[in-house]
Structure formats: structure tokens, C-alpha cells
Design a protein around this motif. Sequence first.
Motif, mmCIF file in Angstrom:
data_model
loop_
_atom_site.group_PDB
_atom_site.id
_atom_site.type_symbol
_atom_site.label_atom_id
_atom_site.label_comp_id
_atom_site.label_asym_id
_atom_site.label_seq_id
_atom_site.Cartn_x
_atom_site.Cartn_y
_atom_site.Cartn_z
ATOM 1 N N ARG A 271 36.893 44.887 44.119
ATOM 2 C CA ARG A 271 36.316 44.200 42.956
ATOM 3 C C ARG A 271 35.447 45.166 42.155
ATOM 4 N N VAL A 272 34.747 46.052 42.845
ATOM 5 C CA VAL A 272 33.923 47.046 42.137
ATOM 6 C C VAL A 272 34.841 47.968 41.320
ATOM 7 N N LEU A 273 35.964 48.357 41.905
ATOM 8 C CA LEU A 273 36.882 49.227 41.175
ATOM 9 C C LEU A 273 37.430 48.531 39.930
ATOM 10 N N LEU A 274 37.615 47.230 40.049
ATOM 11 C CA LEU A 274 38.078 46.496 38.883
ATOM 12 C C LEU A 274 36.955 46.421 37.841
ATOM 13 N N ALA A 275 35.719 46.244 38.302
ATOM 14 C CA ALA A 275 34.583 46.252 37.373
ATOM 15 C C ALA A 275 34.528 47.615 36.679
ATOM 16 N N GLN A 276 34.818 48.674 37.431
ATOM 17 C CA GLN A 276 34.853 50.017 36.842
ATOM 18 C C GLN A 276 35.887 50.072 35.711
ATOM 19 N N ALA A 277 37.068 49.526 35.992
ATOM 20 C CA ALA A 277 38.133 49.557 34.995
ATOM 21 C C ALA A 277 37.742 48.758 33.747
ATOM 22 N N LEU A 278 36.992 47.690 33.949
ATOM 23 C CA LEU A 278 36.631 46.824 32.822
ATOM 24 C C LEU A 278 35.394 47.301 32.072
ATOM 25 N N PHE A 279 34.638 48.208 32.683
ATOM 26 C CA PHE A 279 33.378 48.656 32.104
ATOM 27 C C PHE A 279 33.620 49.418 30.797
ATOM 28 N N GLY A 280 32.793 49.138 29.779
ATOM 29 C CA GLY A 280 32.903 49.856 28.507
ATOM 30 C C GLY A 280 33.974 49.265 27.604
ATOM 31 N N ASP A 281 34.324 48.003 27.815
ATOM 32 C CA ASP A 281 35.284 47.295 26.964
ATOM 33 C C ASP A 281 36.538 48.090 26.613
ATOM 34 N N PRO A 282 37.367 48.403 27.566
ATOM 35 C CA PRO A 282 38.559 49.200 27.260
ATOM 36 C C PRO A 282 39.566 48.402 26.423
ATOM 37 N N ASP A 283 40.295 49.137 25.553
ATOM 38 C CA ASP A 283 41.312 48.468 24.726
ATOM 39 C C ASP A 283 42.601 48.285 25.510
ATOM 40 N N ALA A 284 42.764 49.087 26.567
ATOM 41 C CA ALA A 284 43.944 48.913 27.419
ATOM 42 C C ALA A 284 43.499 48.974 28.871
ATOM 43 N N LEU A 285 44.192 48.233 29.711
ATOM 44 C CA LEU A 285 43.835 48.169 31.127
ATOM 45 C C LEU A 285 45.097 48.449 31.937
ATOM 46 N N LEU A 286 45.045 49.506 32.757
ATOM 47 C CA LEU A 286 46.222 49.881 33.544
ATOM 48 C C LEU A 286 45.904 49.723 35.028
ATOM 49 N N LEU A 287 46.601 48.827 35.712
ATOM 50 C CA LEU A 287 46.272 48.532 37.103
ATOM 51 C C LEU A 287 47.479 48.811 38.006
ATOM 52 N N ASP A 288 47.287 49.652 39.007
ATOM 53 C CA ASP A 288 48.384 49.975 39.921
ATOM 54 C C ASP A 288 48.226 49.177 41.224
ATOM 55 N N GLU A 289 49.057 48.205 41.411
ATOM 56 C CA GLU A 289 49.082 47.352 42.606
ATOM 57 C C GLU A 289 47.700 46.812 43.011
ATOM 58 N N PRO A 290 47.073 46.039 42.112
ATOM 59 C CA PRO A 290 45.733 45.544 42.425
ATOM 60 C C PRO A 290 45.707 44.524 43.561
ATOM 61 N N THR A 291 46.822 43.886 43.886
ATOM 62 C CA THR A 291 46.749 42.816 44.891
ATOM 63 C C THR A 291 46.916 43.297 46.325
ATOM 64 N N ASN A 292 47.288 44.560 46.510
ATOM 65 C CA ASN A 292 47.379 45.061 47.887
ATOM 66 C C ASN A 292 46.018 44.922 48.549
ATOM 67 N N TYR A 293 46.002 44.559 49.776
ATOM 68 C CA TYR A 293 44.765 44.429 50.561
ATOM 69 C C TYR A 293 43.898 43.249 50.150
ATOM 70 N N LEU A 294 44.398 42.397 49.260
ATOM 71 C CA LEU A 294 43.590 41.237 48.872
ATOM 72 C C LEU A 294 44.121 39.970 49.520
ATOM 73 N N ASP A 295 43.219 39.110 49.949
ATOM 74 C CA ASP A 295 43.660 37.819 50.467
ATOM 75 C C ASP A 295 43.924 36.869 49.296
ATOM 76 N N LEU A 296 44.453 35.684 49.613
ATOM 77 C CA LEU A 296 44.870 34.759 48.547
ATOM 78 C C LEU A 296 43.716 34.356 47.650
ATOM 79 N N GLN A 297 42.546 34.196 48.255
ATOM 80 C CA GLN A 297 41.377 33.782 47.484
ATOM 81 C C GLN A 297 40.990 34.844 46.451
ATOM 82 N N SER A 298 40.999 36.100 46.867
ATOM 83 C CA SER A 298 40.644 37.177 45.942
ATOM 84 C C SER A 298 41.724 37.365 44.883
#
Length: 561
Positions: A161-188
Amino acid sequence: MIIVENLSKSFGGRILFENVRVQFNAGNRYGLTGPNGAGKSTFLKILQGDEEASGGTFNIPRRVGILRQDQFKYDENRIIDTVLMGNRFLWAALEERDKLYLEPDLTNEMGMRLAELEVTIGEENGYTAEYQAAKLLAGIGIPEHKHYELMKTLPTDLKFRVLLAQALFGDPDALLLDEPTNYLDLQSIGWLEENLHQYKGTLMVISHDRHFLNAVCTHIADIDYETIIIYPGNYDEMVSAKVQARQLVESENRDKEKKVNQLREFVNKFSAGTRSTQAQSKLKEIERLESTELKRSNIQRPYIRFEIKRPSGKEVLRVNNINKTYTQADGSPLEVIKDFSLEVRRGEKIGVIGNNGLGKTTLLKMLTGELPPDDGSIELGYEASIGYFPQDYKQNLQGEGLTAFDWLEQFGDSETTNEVLRNYLGRMLFSGDEALKNITSLSGGESARLLMAKLMLLGNNLLILDEPTNHLDLEAVSALSVALTDYPGTAIFVSHDRDLINKAATRIIAFKENKIEDYAGPYEEYLFSQQKKAAPEQAKSNTKQNKSKNKKKEASIYDNL
Ligand SMILES: Nc1ncnc2c1ncn2[C@@H]1O[C@H](COP(=O)(O)OP(=O)(O)OP(=O)(O)O)[C@@H](O)[C@H]1O
Ligand SMILES: [Mg+2]
């Protein structure tokens, strides 16, 4: 908006994609799909500037938020700094400024540089940055007293979640995510889906998770047939559109083939005679028709079969009253496993489920002997031998300059000939030159397949697998589920993949807050038993219905971090 013009990429002789012309618009959410090794991560790396294209150009906004596959990268950084690094312009300026301030003798030049840096920091909203980062962290459920601790003190999904906050920090115009759901449970994953829905820029996300793609994406960009095609709609809609398009091309191709055969007949008959000029022009036509030959799809199914060299005794594993407590960064104890006992009999297939952070990996590590329990004992049965697939399996693939073949060869014995190795590699889709790839350049899914090849080669009779489906494409997951079902040995596997658990497990161990449940039956029955417990009089025999209702929130040990 991201515009890609004639972009090509190949490694050695292998083309990943060629002359790709696509456009990704703001406000749309694109799923980037394709089988393991198709080139999805490579495509994102090119857009991020981490990898060179073989040809072509692209246009991408200046501010891009990136989520990479490496979750250990920031382990030694403070949590708040990790978020700040999301704005690379700001972070570079802050670092340079802090370094200059440490200089004992500040020259004139340095003074001017400092002034410049202060301007950049101001432009990048540096003076409110920590406040903004803290706000983001609070939003993702990380309490203030943790902000200045190191990343490595967080459990996997909070780290993510912190890494995702990093990606979102500074209002990016584009967001590129490589396999964000690996290692996440259903709730996350649910949490992530909600957050991505609120994003207004251009989102591109790689995933092999069908449910996630369907929930998030407005478009799918599929890498296959050496190109990238954008389909409007979600993943399921892409699959049916792709099948239809493929059928159309195939039927056109059959027509073409017919035509080519007729032309060939003509050429063979008349090439030497009076109609030879005509035959020449027919030859040209054949060449033209043949050059539009159908590109092959990359989709392939590995053939996974775990055989055993020697069977174990009837009793495979006995766990007697084990306990495990970790000491947290602030010195307080975190009890993960409490008075847990287990008897495993030969042939059982045990699916281990439960939210992140509840201790599943800890249990598996203790079973393999990698981690000792605080007390209690773990006894392996007669002739039982363990084949282990660890959660962070990429760390197993180490070795300077080793090819996939070399790496696998280390685990062979005197009877392991090159043919045997080639056979295992081939089944896991490393045929020909693919087997000579350097292990460091393997994609996520390819690495997992290579580790599976090792397990097939070793022929152990007790498989312990920690989230083996992360990184695997749909074909490979389904091959794994068949392999586990047919496996003559005993298996214990952690997974968030409901389909795999449903198909392969004969017994369920469910990690809950403060307890571990052991259910002697398959997943559907387990869910039914849960339903019955929750509302005994309402329980109906329709387990399918129960299944969807059972996604209720489970608390986890760090809810109150
Ligand atoms: N430096 C390199 N040299 C040679 N081949 C490489 C190199 N880097 C990547 N490859 C190959 O390029 C292909 C694409 O890799 P990439 O990581 O982009 O795949 P992917 O689509 O992200 O797969 P996955 O779903 O498994 O993550 C793979 O076959 C990989 O082995
Ligand atoms: Mg990848």
C-alpha cells in the motif's frame, strides 16, 4: 495520454512486439494482458525509460506514477521517504540540497545551486510534501507513529500500500502498475479496486487476475501475435472479441491457402510453356499472399506433472503444539501461531487460506525447517522429503551468468542427462534457445515455471508451496491445479486463488484472527460449514450461493497497528 508510434522490441532473435501504434487516453483504465513472457513488463519498462525500445517512439506525460514488481527495494528506507520518492524531481532536489547543507565550506557556486534547488522544491510543492505524504499514508491505514520507521517493518500488503501511495504521490498524469495484486488478499484487492476507480489520469495495469481486471478495467491492451491490440470493455469481453477476431482471420487464412494452392497448380503446369509470363505473375501473387502469414499466438499451456521418486510413510508430518511470536520494531511481542498441532496423512492436499499478515508463510517456513518454532515440535514422517516453493522465489534464482538450463542442472543427480533436463524445461515452455536464457532476465511467470521444473525434477513426496500462482498466467494456473490434483504425494499450499483451492484441496487450514481452523474437507464444504456456523437455521444446501456471500471482512493482526 500516452501515444505509442511504431514501437518494436525484440531480444536476440525473439520479437515481443513490432510496429505497435496505440494510444492510451486519460480517464480510461487499461488492463495490460498476455501470457507469461509476452512482454508486458518490458512494455511498461520502455514507457518508464528503464529499457530501450528496438525501434519507434512514444509520448508520455512528465509525471508518471510507477509501481514496480520489486517489493523489497525500499526495505531500508523510511516509510514517509518512500512515498516522497514518488515525485522524483522533488526527491532529487531534496537529496542534493541536504547534501549541500552538510558541506563545511559553501562556495559561491554551491550557494547558487542551493537557490536553484529551493526554487525547484517550491515548484514541486516540496514545502507541503511531508504533510501530503502523511495524509496519503493515513488514508491507506498506516498510523502516524509508523511513518518514520523503515519499510521492512511492515507486512507485505501494507508495504505494498505504501508503494501504491508512492506511485500516487505528486498527482501523476499516468499510473503504470505491474501486477499490483500479487501477494494481496481479497480484502486488500478490494481496497485497491476502489482506489483505482477514483484515479482520473491514464491508468495502465498488468494483471493475471481475471476478477480484478473485470472489476477495474474500461479497456484491455492485449500483447499477443507480436503486437498490442486495444479492446474496449473488460477482460471477459476482450477474450470473446479476441476469439471472434481470431476465427475470422483463420477463416480468411484458409481461403488464402486454397487460393495459394490453386495458383501453385497453375504455376507447376505452365511455368515452362507458352503461358510462362502469366505463371510468373502468379508466383508474385503467391509470395504476396504468403507474406501475410498468420502470426502464432503466444498462449501456451505448460505441462506440469509432479511425480515422486519414493513414497513416504502413511504419516507424513506431525506438528505438536507449536508457538511462534515475533518481536516488533517497538519491542512489543506479536503472537502469530499459538498452540498449533497438525497431523498430515499421505495423499492429503491441504489448502492454506487467510488474509495477509496472519502467519501462513511463518507456518510454512517452520514446516520446511527454515524457521524454528519457539516451542513444540515438528516431526517429518518416514521417508518424507520436502519440495519447497517459497513466496519470494525470485531470490532462489541466483547465480551470476547462469542460464535456465545451468540453474536446473545443479539439482540433478548422476542419472540426470541433458535429455532429461531438456524434457523438464520443454514441458515448462523453455524449448530450444529459451532454455539458454540468463536466469536474471526471466519474467515473473518464467521464473515461477523454472522453479516448478526443479520441483518436477526432484520428485519429492511432500510439496510445500507458498502462493505458487502469483505471476502465473491463466494457462499455467490451470495446469498447476491439474498437477496438484493428480500428484501421488502430499501437498500443502497457500493460495488466494479460490479456483485453485476449490479444485485441488481436500482439506482446508484457514487462518483467522486469533485462531487457525482445520477443516477435513474441500473448500465448498468448508464455506458451507462457515455459513452454517454464522446462521444455522438459514443454511441451505446450495453452496454456490453461500460462496459469494462468504467474502465477509476478516480482521487481521495489524488492523490496529
Ligand atoms: N535482458 C533480456 N535478455 C533476453 N531476454 C529478455 C531480457 N529481458 C526480458 N527478456 C525476455 O523477454 C520476454 C518478456 O519479458 P517480460 O518480463 O516483459 O514478460 P511479461 O509479459 O511481463 O511476463 P510475466 O507475465 O511472466 O511477468 C521474456 O521471455 C523474457 O525472458
Ligand atoms: Mg511481468
